[in-house]
Design a protein around this motif. Structure first.
Motif, PDB file in Angstrom:
ATOM      1  N   LEU A 173       1.130   4.133  -2.884  1.00  0.00           N
ATOM      2  CA  LEU A 173       0.930   5.558  -2.598  1.00  0.00           C
ATOM      3  C   LEU A 173       2.153   6.363  -3.016  1.00  0.00           C
ATOM      4  O   LEU A 173       2.023   7.423  -3.642  1.00  0.00           O
TER       5      LEU A 173
ATOM      6  N   ARG B 262       0.834  -1.207   0.000  1.00  0.00           N
ATOM      7  CA  ARG B 262       0.000   0.000   0.000  1.00  0.00           C
ATOM      8  C   ARG B 262       0.866   1.254   0.000  1.00  0.00           C
ATOM      9  O   ARG B 262       0.611   2.191  -0.734  1.00  0.00           O
ATOM     10  N   ARG B 263       1.906   1.251   0.855  1.00  0.00           N
ATOM     11  CA  ARG B 263       2.802   2.409   0.918  1.00  0.00           C
ATOM     12  C   ARG B 263       3.528   2.621  -0.407  1.00  0.00           C
ATOM     13  O   ARG B 263       3.668   3.748  -0.867  1.00  0.00           O
TER      14      ARG B 263
END
Length: 133
Positions: A96, A92-93
């Protein structure tokens, strides 16, 4: 075999193999792709998009190295069982961060300053928060 839904922009500054990696990651994180789902072969995907075989192979190799997929000779390429939560959070990081880098690069190319980009993000956030309530 699951249909891999990709929205590739062959004219983008973002390399196609990165677009494939990011889109597969997003589909796994969103639950659209599930553990055990079989992906198209490298050849199938390359032919479908009329892109170089090596481009797709590079994307699959990165996904394999990232622990998201497994290619089993003679059987196919599959989404792996759900990784631990730490790995999902890392994905997820990374997703992003990739979005931020692309947005920042495009904003700089268009001549925007950090303050202008920050203000635009803040305004969009406020707009969306107002629309939700």
């Amino acid at each position: 075999m699951v249909e891999l839904q990709l929205d590739l922009d062959l004219r983008s500054a973002v390399p196609v193999y990165i677009q494939i990696v990011e889109q597969v990651q997003r589909q796994v994180l969103s639950g659209r792709l599930q553990p055990g789902d079989q992906l198209p072969t490298v050849r199938q995907l390359a032919a479908e998009w009329r892109i170089n075989f090596n481009t797709v192979a590079r994307a699959y190799r990165l996904l394999d190295e990232g622990g998201l997929i497994s290619t089993q000779h003679g059987r196919g390429t599959f989404i792996l069982e759900a990784a631990d939560l730490g790995n999902q959070e890392n994905l997820r990081r990374e997703a992003l961060q990739s979005l931020i880098v692309r947005t920042w690069d495009e904003a700089v190319r268009l001549g925007y300053t950090l303050a202008e980009v920050g203000a635009a993000f803040q305004a969009e956030h406020q707009h969306r928060m107002g629309a939700d309530h």
